[in-house]
Enzyme design. Structure first.
Site, PDB file in Angstrom:
ATOM      1  N   THR A 100       0.865  -1.202   0.000  1.00  0.00           N
ATOM      2  CA  THR A 100       0.000   0.000   0.000  1.00  0.00           C
ATOM      3  C   THR A 100       0.887   1.233   0.000  1.00  0.00           C
ATOM      4  O   THR A 100       1.962   1.226   0.592  1.00  0.00           O
ATOM      5  CB  THR A 100      -0.859  -0.016   1.282  1.00  0.00           C
ATOM      6  N   ARG A 117     -14.903  -6.519   0.070  1.00  0.00           N
ATOM      7  CA  ARG A 117     -14.196  -6.148   1.315  1.00  0.00           C
ATOM      8  C   ARG A 117     -13.632  -4.720   1.212  1.00  0.00           C
ATOM      9  O   ARG A 117     -13.023  -4.326   0.234  1.00  0.00           O
ATOM     10  CB  ARG A 117     -13.069  -7.137   1.558  1.00  0.00           C
ATOM     11  N   VAL A 118     -13.879  -3.933   2.238  1.00  0.00           N
ATOM     12  CA  VAL A 118     -13.334  -2.580   2.301  1.00  0.00           C
ATOM     13  C   VAL A 118     -12.318  -2.549   3.443  1.00  0.00           C
ATOM     14  O   VAL A 118     -12.604  -3.001   4.548  1.00  0.00           O
ATOM     15  CB  VAL A 118     -14.451  -1.546   2.579  1.00  0.00           C
ATOM     16  N   GLY A 119     -11.135  -2.032   3.153  1.00  0.00           N
ATOM     17  CA  GLY A 119     -10.084  -1.965   4.176  1.00  0.00           C
ATOM     18  C   GLY A 119     -10.087  -0.635   4.910  1.00  0.00           C
ATOM     19  O   GLY A 119     -11.046   0.135   4.850  1.00  0.00           O
ATOM     20  N   THR A 164      -0.472   1.731   7.045  1.00  0.00           N
ATOM     21  CA  THR A 164      -0.387   0.537   6.203  1.00  0.00           C
ATOM     22  C   THR A 164      -0.291  -0.697   7.086  1.00  0.00           C
ATOM     23  O   THR A 164       0.247  -0.622   8.191  1.00  0.00           O
ATOM     24  CB  THR A 164       0.815   0.595   5.236  1.00  0.00           C
ATOM     25  N   GLY A 165      -0.821  -1.808   6.604  1.00  0.00           N
ATOM     26  CA  GLY A 165      -0.770  -3.047   7.386  1.00  0.00           C
ATOM     27  C   GLY A 165      -2.107  -3.755   7.353  1.00  0.00           C
ATOM     28  O   GLY A 165      -2.853  -3.644   6.369  1.00  0.00           O
ATOM     29  N   GLY A 225      -5.561  -4.146   7.562  1.00  0.00           N
ATOM     30  CA  GLY A 225      -6.628  -3.147   7.514  1.00  0.00           C
ATOM     31  C   GLY A 225      -7.689  -3.283   8.593  1.00  0.00           C
ATOM     32  O   GLY A 225      -8.141  -2.296   9.171  1.00  0.00           O
TER      33      GLY A 225
END
Ligand code: ASP
Length: 345
Positions: free
Chosen positions: A215, A243-245, A265-266, A268
């Site tokens: 990301t 899927r939404v992060g 980042t990582g 989600g």
């Protein structure tokens, strides 16, 4: 007796004046001047193998440095943090090494669904999009949403429809293909079959989740003092059913307030549940705390080890780059000539 009292009075007065003077001097020392501009970028955090050949490490560092140069050019010529953040992220989106734009990870169904968000701290304007399939540079669509719509977030087909209003470059799904992401997707499918993990919605093992990096994000403060955050991602390999992060959720993976701009980042789901970006801002404001203290609080006390990396910049240009993972592709630069790119801790 009278003389004695006067002496005590003078002594007390001298002590108070002295203490006030010392306090003032200390305050002056800790109060830093606002930098003309500052910029911080990331290209994802996670388990980044140290066995990478030197040539690969060099190539990543070179690309991070080039991304920084894009933003530096804008900021040192008096340009806006908004332009710097958008252009830096465009560079990283067009670079197949990173999980955003070209090089985005594969969804469970073998496609690509992209998320992005942008926010301006001073005005709290924000634009975010999720599940976009044909926009070459999702961060630019997020900016268009922010600047042109009375809404903050568009999803899926609606986001595509919104993109139709503008002259944005559109691509078909093949454009996002890269060999290494394709292999990672195949591996994830195989593992999933073996584990037969029917009960979980995001069927990734914690180990696998930790390896997801790529990301991209940028935060910047400009000459005018405007602070901006932006993040763009393909999400997580093998993600399912829309899927939404954390990235397009304002206050989670992307956030900017009057004190700080943050890009995460990582993993989600973990970042989202900690409302990470907003947590950092609220901690700074109400504790009160420095960006360093707030970043460490989030990564050490709120999130779990191995979950995430964070970049941030405060309104004076103090920066933070931290992670509780093995590494994070990152870089920072400011108007005082400080400049670095790094991968591991
Ligand atoms: N945070 C992103 C997501 O969960 C993934 C990443 O940062 O690599 O969508």
């Amino acid at each position: 007796m009278k003389f004695g009292k006067a002496l005590v009075f003078v002594l007390v007065l001298a002590i108070i004046t002295g203490a006030l003077y010392i306090g003032n001097e200390q305050e002056k020392k800790t109060e830093t001047k606002k930098k003309d501009w500052a910029l911080v970028i990331h290209g994802g955090a996670g388990t980044i193998s140290k066995d990478k050949p030197d040539s690969v490490v060099k190539a990543y560092k070179n690309d991070l440095s080039e991304a920084l140069a894009v933003g530096e050019e804008i900021l040192k010529n008096g340009g806006s943090a908004l332009d710097a953040v958008e252009n830096v992220i465009n560079y990283l989106e067009n670079n197949p090494k990173f999980n955003a734009g070209k090089g985005a990870v594969f969804t469970h169904d073998g496609g690509h669904e992209l998320d992005a968000a942008m926010m301006v701290g001073n005005t709290r304007e924000a634009g975010t999009i999720t599940g976009v399939k044909t926009v070459k540079n999702p961060i630019s669509l997020a900016r268009l949403v922010m600047e042109n719509s009375k809404h903050v977030m568009f999803a899926g087909d609606g986001a595509e429809k919104y993109a139709d209003k503008f002259e944005l470059e559109r691509v078909n799904q093949d454009y996002f293909f890269t060999e290494h992401r394709h292999k990672a997707w195949k591996r994830a499918l195989k593992r999933e079959k073996q584990e037969d993990a029917q009960s979980s919605v995001i069927d990734l093992s914690p180990e696998e989740l930790k390896q997801k990096y790529g990301t991209v994000g940028a935060v910047a403060v400009d000459k005018e003092g405007q602070i901006v955050a932006g993040t763009s991602t393909g999400g997580m390999t093998n993600k399912k059913f829309g899927r939404v992060g954390d990235v397009p959720i304002i206050g989670s993976g992307t956030y900017a307030s009057d004190v700080v701009a943050v890009s995460m980042t990582g993993w989600g789901e973990k970042i989202m549940r900690a409302v990470s970006g907003h947590t950092v801002s609220a901690y700074m404001k109400h504790k009160p705390a420095s960006i360093e203290e707030a970043g460490n609080y989030l990564l050490e006390d709120v999130l779990d080890k191995g979950d995430a990396g964070m970049i941030g910049v405060d309104k004076k240009g103090n920066i933070f780059m931290g992670m509780n993972t093995q590494g994070m592709f990152r870089g920072a630069s400011d108007s005082e000539g400080n400049r670095e790119v790094a991968i591991w801790k």
